[in-house]
Motif scaffolding. Structure first.
Motif, PDB file in Angstrom:
ATOM      1  N   VAL A  89       0.842  -1.204   0.000  1.00 37.12           N
ATOM      2  CA  VAL A  89       0.000   0.000   0.000  1.00 37.12           C
ATOM      3  C   VAL A  89       0.871   1.245   0.000  1.00 37.12           C
ATOM      4  CG1 VAL A  89      -1.649   1.343   1.367  1.00 37.12           C
ATOM      5  CG2 VAL A  89      -2.009  -1.115   1.016  1.00 37.12           C
ATOM      6  N   GLU A  90       1.893   1.259   0.845  1.00 34.32           N
ATOM      7  CA  GLU A  90       2.757   2.440   0.900  1.00 34.32           C
ATOM      8  C   GLU A  90       3.509   2.638  -0.410  1.00 34.32           C
ATOM      9  OE1 GLU A  90       5.958   4.494   3.914  1.00 34.32           O
ATOM     10  OE2 GLU A  90       4.311   3.272   4.678  1.00 34.32           O
ATOM     11  N   ALA A  91       3.898   1.559  -1.070  1.00 39.45           N
ATOM     12  CA  ALA A  91       4.561   1.675  -2.374  1.00 39.45           C
ATOM     13  C   ALA A  91       3.616   2.305  -3.393  1.00 39.45           C
ATOM     14  CB  ALA A  91       5.033   0.303  -2.855  1.00 39.45           C
ATOM     15  N   ARG A  92       2.347   1.957  -3.323  1.00 34.16           N
ATOM     16  CA  ARG A  92       1.352   2.536  -4.242  1.00 34.16           C
ATOM     17  C   ARG A  92       1.175   4.034  -3.970  1.00 34.16           C
ATOM     18  NH1 ARG A  92      -2.145   0.738  -8.497  1.00 34.16           N
ATOM     19  NH2 ARG A  92      -3.805   2.259  -8.578  1.00 34.16           N
ATOM     20  N   VAL A  93       1.096   4.398  -2.688  1.00 32.63           N
ATOM     21  CA  VAL A  93       0.976   5.820  -2.333  1.00 32.63           C
ATOM     22  C   VAL A  93       2.232   6.564  -2.783  1.00 32.63           C
ATOM     23  CG1 VAL A  93       0.792   7.465  -0.420  1.00 32.63           C
ATOM     24  CG2 VAL A  93      -0.635   5.398  -0.444  1.00 32.63           C
ATOM     25  N   LEU A  94       3.392   5.966  -2.584  1.00 32.17           N
ATOM     26  CA  LEU A  94       4.650   6.576  -3.024  1.00 32.17           C
ATOM     27  C   LEU A  94       4.613   6.833  -4.529  1.00 32.17           C
ATOM     28  CD1 LEU A  94       7.651   7.392  -2.827  1.00 32.17           C
ATOM     29  CD2 LEU A  94       8.205   4.958  -2.971  1.00 32.17           C
ATOM     30  N   ALA A  95       4.177   5.862  -5.305  1.00 28.89           N
ATOM     31  CA  ALA A  95       4.118   6.031  -6.764  1.00 28.89           C
ATOM     32  C   ALA A  95       3.175   7.176  -7.141  1.00 28.89           C
ATOM     33  CB  ALA A  95       3.669   4.727  -7.429  1.00 28.89           C
ATOM     34  N   ARG A  96       2.027   7.264  -6.458  1.00 27.37           N
ATOM     35  CA  ARG A  96       1.085   8.361  -6.728  1.00 27.37           C
ATOM     36  C   ARG A  96       1.709   9.710  -6.378  1.00 27.37           C
ATOM     37  NH1 ARG A  96      -5.092   6.940  -5.118  1.00 27.37           N
ATOM     38  NH2 ARG A  96      -5.460   5.591  -6.886  1.00 27.37           N
ATOM     39  N   MET A  97       2.382   9.770  -5.239  1.00 24.07           N
ATOM     40  CA  MET A  97       3.018  11.032  -4.823  1.00 24.07           C
ATOM     41  C   MET A  97       4.119  11.433  -5.812  1.00 24.07           C
ATOM     42  SD  MET A  97       1.811  12.293  -1.950  1.00 24.07           S
ATOM     43  CE  MET A  97       1.695  12.165  -0.200  1.00 24.07           C
ATOM     44  N   GLU A  98       4.904  10.463  -6.244  1.00 23.59           N
ATOM     45  CA  GLU A  98       5.966  10.769  -7.205  1.00 23.59           C
ATOM     46  C   GLU A  98       5.377  11.355  -8.483  1.00 23.59           C
ATOM     47  OE1 GLU A  98       9.643   7.718  -6.476  1.00 23.59           O
ATOM     48  OE2 GLU A  98       7.801   6.836  -7.286  1.00 23.59           O
ATOM     49  N   ARG A  99       4.314  10.734  -9.006  1.00 23.80           N
ATOM     50  CA  ARG A  99       3.677  11.237 -10.231  1.00 23.80           C
ATOM     51  C   ARG A  99       3.109  12.637 -10.022  1.00 23.80           C
ATOM     52  NH1 ARG A  99       1.602   6.124 -10.477  1.00 23.80           N
ATOM     53  NH2 ARG A  99      -0.482   6.785  -9.846  1.00 23.80           N
ATOM     54  N   ALA A 100       2.413  12.841  -8.916  1.00 29.08           N
ATOM     55  CA  ALA A 100       1.783  14.136  -8.658  1.00 29.08           C
ATOM     56  C   ALA A 100       2.822  15.234  -8.492  1.00 29.08           C
ATOM     57  CB  ALA A 100       0.907  14.052  -7.411  1.00 29.08           C
ATOM     58  N   LEU A 101       3.870  14.947  -7.753  1.00 36.34           N
ATOM     59  CA  LEU A 101       4.890  15.972  -7.499  1.00 36.34           C
ATOM     60  C   LEU A 101       5.725  16.247  -8.748  1.00 36.34           C
ATOM     61  CD1 LEU A 101       5.877  14.882  -3.903  1.00 36.34           C
ATOM     62  CD2 LEU A 101       4.520  16.880  -4.558  1.00 36.34           C
ATOM     63  N   ALA A 102       5.935  15.242  -9.567  1.00 35.91           N
ATOM     64  CA  ALA A 102       6.676  15.443 -10.819  1.00 35.91           C
ATOM     65  C   ALA A 102       5.893  16.333 -11.774  1.00 35.91           C
ATOM     66  CB  ALA A 102       6.980  14.106 -11.477  1.00 35.91           C
TER      67      ALA A 102
END
Length: 184
Positions: free
Chosen positions: A55-68
């Motif tokens: 779950v945390e890996a999925r949230v991390l991926a979403r955050m990376e995309r949003a912040l990029a």
């Protein structure tokens, strides 16, 4: 209205306190109990930690995309449409997770803990440069709670760990009861 750094600090504390509580609970569990399932089809302690990592890996991926994609100019109005993140902590309602968050077979504590901790380190590495940015504009939909902004996603991870700390306590109690000699 709190500044972004204050909001970030609050959300980080939610995550850090939950992680510390969970780490303390995990440290008290005998290694032999980590891979045992309390019943057929029920998760072991190892599998619960794997689930948290997925779950945390999925949230991390979403955050990376949003912040990029850059910081939006104003907060996203959708962030007002969600259930309270604190509801995640309750164990009164069982929730079936999506298959992508189902853990694999139980693995030894050292392995699953290393993977779980590495995801958190990556998350902080991604978020740290954005401490002063307003993360309210970075919204993504949670399947049960609704739209969460960047701060709410951080708080969600803390609440999610608290929920599963309770589950782990239930698992360990069931395993210890099963191992206890029958009283006569």
């Amino acid at each position: 209205m709190p500044l972004p750094a204050e909001r970030f600090g609050w959300a980080r504390r939610q995550m850090d306190v939950a992680r510390r509580e969970l780490e303390d609970s995990l440290a008290a569990i005998e290694p032999s109990l980590w891979v045992q399932q309390p019943a057929p089809g029920r998760w072991s302690v190892s599998q619960v930690v794997q689930h948290l990592q997925l779950v945390e890996a999925r949230v991390l991926a979403r955050m990376e995309r949003a912040l990029a994609a850059g910081v939006p100019p104003r907060p996203d109005w959708r962030r007002f449409f969600h259930l309270p993140v604190s509801w995640v902590e309750g164990r009164g309602v069982r929730v079936k997770t999506f298959d992508r968050f189902d853990p694999r077979e139980p693995v030894p504590a050292e392995q699953v803990l290393a993977e779980w901790r590495a995801i958190r380190e990556r998350l902080w590495a991604v978020l740290a440069p954005h401490r002063e940015h307003d993360l309210r504009g970075h919204c993504a939909r949670h399947p049960f709670l609704g739209f969460l902004d960047g701060y709410a996603w951080m708080a969600y991870l803390g609440a999610h760990e608290r929920r599963h700390r309770k589950q782990i306590a239930e698992i360990v109690a069931a395993l210890r009861r099963a191992d206890a000699p029958a009283s006569r």
